[in-house]
Design a protein around this motif. Sequence first.
Motif, mmCIF file in Angstrom:
data_model
loop_
_atom_site.group_PDB
_atom_site.id
_atom_site.type_symbol
_atom_site.label_atom_id
_atom_site.label_comp_id
_atom_site.label_asym_id
_atom_site.label_seq_id
_atom_site.Cartn_x
_atom_site.Cartn_y
_atom_site.Cartn_z
ATOM 1 N N LEU A 148 0.901 -1.211 0.124
ATOM 2 C CA LEU A 148 0.058 0.007 0.020
ATOM 3 C C LEU A 148 0.786 1.202 0.172
ATOM 4 C CD1 LEU A 148 -2.893 1.389 0.320
ATOM 5 C CD2 LEU A 148 -2.354 1.228 2.736
ATOM 6 N N THR A 149 1.847 1.286 0.944
ATOM 7 C CA THR A 149 2.696 2.435 0.919
ATOM 8 C C THR A 149 3.630 2.716 -0.555
ATOM 9 O OG1 THR A 149 3.124 1.879 3.258
ATOM 10 C CG2 THR A 149 4.737 3.496 2.074
ATOM 11 N N SER A 150 3.864 1.585 -1.119
ATOM 12 C CA SER A 150 4.764 1.842 -2.321
ATOM 13 C C SER A 150 3.800 2.102 -3.541
ATOM 14 C CB SER A 150 5.512 0.655 -2.560
ATOM 15 O OG SER A 150 4.704 -0.485 -3.076
ATOM 16 N N GLY A 151 2.818 1.956 -3.386
ATOM 17 C CA GLY A 151 1.604 2.283 -4.509
ATOM 18 C C GLY A 151 1.449 0.799 -5.178
ATOM 19 N N ARG A 152 1.677 -0.347 -5.013
ATOM 20 C CA ARG A 152 1.520 -1.408 -5.616
ATOM 21 C C ARG A 152 0.169 -1.930 -5.296
ATOM 22 N NH1 ARG A 152 4.505 -5.932 -3.589
ATOM 23 N NH2 ARG A 152 3.366 -7.326 -5.320
ATOM 24 N N ALA A 153 -0.644 -1.382 -4.208
ATOM 25 C CA ALA A 153 -1.903 -1.868 -4.005
ATOM 26 C C ALA A 153 -2.578 -0.554 -3.723
ATOM 27 C CB ALA A 153 -1.960 -2.897 -2.671
ATOM 28 N N ASP A 154 -4.116 -0.577 -3.998
ATOM 29 C CA ASP A 154 -4.715 0.619 -3.556
ATOM 30 C C ASP A 154 -5.332 0.167 -1.931
ATOM 31 O OD1 ASP A 154 -4.503 1.882 -6.126
ATOM 32 O OD2 ASP A 154 -5.588 0.140 -6.687
#
Length: 306
Positions: A148-154
């Motif tokens: 989530l932090t990296s943007g791989r997941a919403d």
Amino acid sequence: MNADARIGIAYTWALRREILASVDTRALLSLATVAETGSFSRAASALGFTQSAVSQHVAGLERTAGTPLLTRRPTVAPTPAGREFLRHARQILAHEQAARAAVARVTGRDEDTLVSLAVTPATEHLVPVADRLAALIVDDAAAAAAALTSGRADVAVVDGITAPGDPLPGSGPDLVVRVVAEAPIGVLLPAGHPLAGLSGLDLASLTDARWLDTARTTCSTSGLTSAARLGLRPGAAYTGTSASTVAALVRGGQGLHAAPADLVPPDGLAIVPLTAPRLVHRIEVRVHAAPRAAVLALADAVGTTR
């Protein structure tokens, strides 16, 4: 701080500045992918680059570092210097990915993209799958939070053990968190165990008992010891995630295990509430602040019946 530590910190920051000043992040991505796949050709195929471009990227990084970062024969693998270089390179790539995702959220450029979720093994059954998803990533709580932090997941759906009122690890001020479920922690033990009939147990009295050595299960022993700040005697090690396997191991006398106290005990087992320290098992849904409508809708639906 001793002189060696100061020199190490200075070298780390100098290395990062050198990379950022002189290297295209595509080169860092090439190096990381070659290291992960063990092959220049497989890395090129995965990235959509030519093999020549990948080779040039890696060679350029090696000139910048002043030393080989990969062995070529008999196998392609990071050198000791390469492992250290990769550690920093992956951090840079993760920060760049997080920055791109943050800009996309703020500008609305991701409004029409499909939603990706990162979940822990204990929570994937709570995720609605009726809508089209870009990805459903199942990993441990730390990796799901990092996605989530990296943007791989919403959306991230995580679970873990903590004190009542305390956040689970990996939360942050820029995240919106919704608690899906919370229950006191209990001790899972065989129904015929001498302690099975008690109304409550103090964890400090169980430090000499054998506990399943788990890290990826619901209410893992590693999570319990971390939250309780108490060492426990390890029993059989189990690296899987199956609740039925945990039950079988406890039933077979391989060690005790933590469990939500409101869980209906599996056959042949009992759950005794933990009275000290006071700990809970919590399931959280996390999204970034001001999520787009599709992300918010899916996050709100977590925990509903499939």
